[in-house]
Design a protein around this motif. Structure first.
Motif, PDB file in Angstrom:
ATOM      1  N   GLN A 131       0.812  -1.202   0.000  1.00 25.08           N
ATOM      2  CA  GLN A 131       0.000   0.000   0.000  1.00 25.08           C
ATOM      3  C   GLN A 131       0.854   1.264   0.000  1.00 25.08           C
ATOM      4  O   GLN A 131       0.488   2.276  -0.594  1.00 25.08           O
ATOM      5  CB  GLN A 131      -0.927  -0.005   1.223  1.00 25.08           C
ATOM      6  N   LEU A 132       2.001   1.181   0.651  1.00 21.81           N
ATOM      7  CA  LEU A 132       2.921   2.321   0.648  1.00 21.81           C
ATOM      8  C   LEU A 132       3.508   2.544  -0.740  1.00 21.81           C
ATOM      9  O   LEU A 132       3.706   3.685  -1.155  1.00 21.81           O
ATOM     10  CB  LEU A 132       4.026   2.085   1.680  1.00 21.81           C
ATOM     11  N   LEU A 133       3.776   1.451  -1.453  1.00 24.83           N
ATOM     12  CA  LEU A 133       4.264   1.585  -2.830  1.00 24.83           C
ATOM     13  C   LEU A 133       3.206   2.190  -3.746  1.00 24.83           C
ATOM     14  O   LEU A 133       3.537   2.813  -4.760  1.00 24.83           O
ATOM     15  CB  LEU A 133       4.702   0.219  -3.361  1.00 24.83           C
ATOM     16  N   ALA A 134       1.939   1.982  -3.390  1.00 21.93           N
ATOM     17  CA  ALA A 134       0.852   2.586  -4.163  1.00 21.93           C
ATOM     18  C   ALA A 134       0.559   4.020  -3.747  1.00 21.93           C
ATOM     19  O   ALA A 134      -0.359   4.640  -4.282  1.00 21.93           O
ATOM     20  CB  ALA A 134      -0.416   1.733  -4.027  1.00 21.93           C
ATOM     21  N   GLY A 135       1.312   4.539  -2.791  1.00 22.79           N
ATOM     22  CA  GLY A 135       1.124   5.917  -2.346  1.00 22.79           C
ATOM     23  C   GLY A 135       0.109   6.072  -1.237  1.00 22.79           C
ATOM     24  O   GLY A 135      -0.418   7.177  -1.043  1.00 22.79           O
ATOM     25  N   LYS A 136      -0.171   4.991  -0.475  1.00 20.81           N
ATOM     26  CA  LYS A 136      -1.165   5.041   0.592  1.00 20.81           C
ATOM     27  C   LYS A 136      -0.487   4.654   1.900  1.00 20.81           C
ATOM     28  O   LYS A 136       0.043   3.547   2.022  1.00 20.81           O
ATOM     29  CB  LYS A 136      -2.326   4.085   0.313  1.00 20.81           C
ATOM     30  N   ILE A 137      -0.515   5.534   2.866  1.00 20.88           N
ATOM     31  CA  ILE A 137       0.038   5.263   4.189  1.00 20.88           C
ATOM     32  C   ILE A 137      -1.117   4.832   5.090  1.00 20.88           C
ATOM     33  O   ILE A 137      -1.887   5.664   5.573  1.00 20.88           O
ATOM     34  CB  ILE A 137       0.766   6.494   4.750  1.00 20.88           C
ATOM     35  N   GLN A 138      -1.245   3.515   5.291  1.00 18.65           N
ATOM     36  CA  GLN A 138      -2.413   2.966   5.991  1.00 18.65           C
ATOM     37  C   GLN A 138      -2.000   1.974   7.082  1.00 18.65           C
ATOM     38  O   GLN A 138      -2.709   1.000   7.328  1.00 18.65           O
ATOM     39  CB  GLN A 138      -3.345   2.280   4.990  1.00 18.65           C
TER      40      GLN A 138
END
Length: 250
Positions: A131-138
């Motif tokens: 998700q971080l690689l997709a630009g989402k910090i979750q």
């Protein structure tokens, strides 16, 4: 009338030469030394330090041989367990459980009798990384949903099973975490799938059904009293992994 004058006496130090009365206190003043230090000898400027090797110091060493002093048996680390085993992390067990999830039609429930949380934590970090690689910090959102989903499935299963249910929260969290593997694979595949269009939803549906089937089979096999309520348990698992897939999609 004669006056008497108080003349200080002349002090002769050990050297034999007379010293003026005002300078006697300066030469006789001692130089401060550090605490717990032996006094310096008069014939040498190098301080002498002695070390008392008592029986308490030599008790930790064995007899002196050719190779030097041998340590006692208390310092032998050959009988110590590996660090991962002491922390409760078994890589071979994690690999067997993860490989069992890869085939949703042949999930082996015998591997999940001994529940652990090291594998689910690894899958959680993997999902957060994709998700971080997709630009989402979750990180916090995914961790919170895992905790809430485990408690939700635990309550639902025990309410359906009644007195026959023997599912504990630790086992439920372990099963939910290991069945998160299809969602982790979907998050990795979604990096190469176009954002818009129905293709993304179709791929998400396939991975959700995969995770739902694996989690339902494990919940029914690991705990007692859930065979007759398989449909309701599958519905609860479907809701859980649909929420995780929506995080990946949006």
């Amino acid at each position: 009338m004669t006056k008497e004058f108080a003349v200080p006496p002349v002090i002769f130090p050990s050297g034999g030469s007379p010293v003026a009365p005002g300078a006697s206190n300066m030469q006789q003043r001692r130089v401060p030394t550090a605490p717990f230090q032996p006094p310096r000898p008069s014939n040498s400027g190098i301080p002498f330090m002695s070390f008392d090797m008592g029986p308490a110091t030599t008790a930790s060493f064995g007899p002196i041989g050719v190779g030097g002093p041998a340590l006692s048996s208390s310092a032998n680390f050959d009988d110590e367990e590996p660090l991962l085993d002491e922390l409760g992390i078994h890589p071979d067990q994690i690999w067997r459980k993860t490989k069992s999830i890869l085939n949703p039609f042949r999930v082996n429930p015998a591997f999940y009798k001994d529940s652990d949380l090291s594998g689910p934590i690894f899958l959680y970090l993997s999902l957060c990384l994709f998700q971080l690689l997709a630009g989402k910090i979750q990180f916090g959102v995914i961790l919170g949903w895992i905790v809430v989903s485990s408690i939700f499935l635990y309550i639902v299963f025990n309410m359906l099973a009644g007195r026959n249910g023997n599912l504990d929260l630790h086992t439920c969290t372990s099963v939910v975490g290991y069945c998160l593997l299809p969602v982790v694979i979907f998050s990795a595949v979604s990096l190469f799938v176009p954002q818009g269009g129905p293709v993304r939803f179709v791929v998400a549906g396939v991975f959700v059904v995969w995770a739902t089937r694996a989690c339902t089979n494990l919940m029914v096999a690991v705990a007692d009293g859930g065979e007759e309520h398989r449909g309701l348990i599958a519905y609860a698992c479907f809701l859980i992994y649909t929420l995780f897939s929506l995080l990946v999609i949006f």
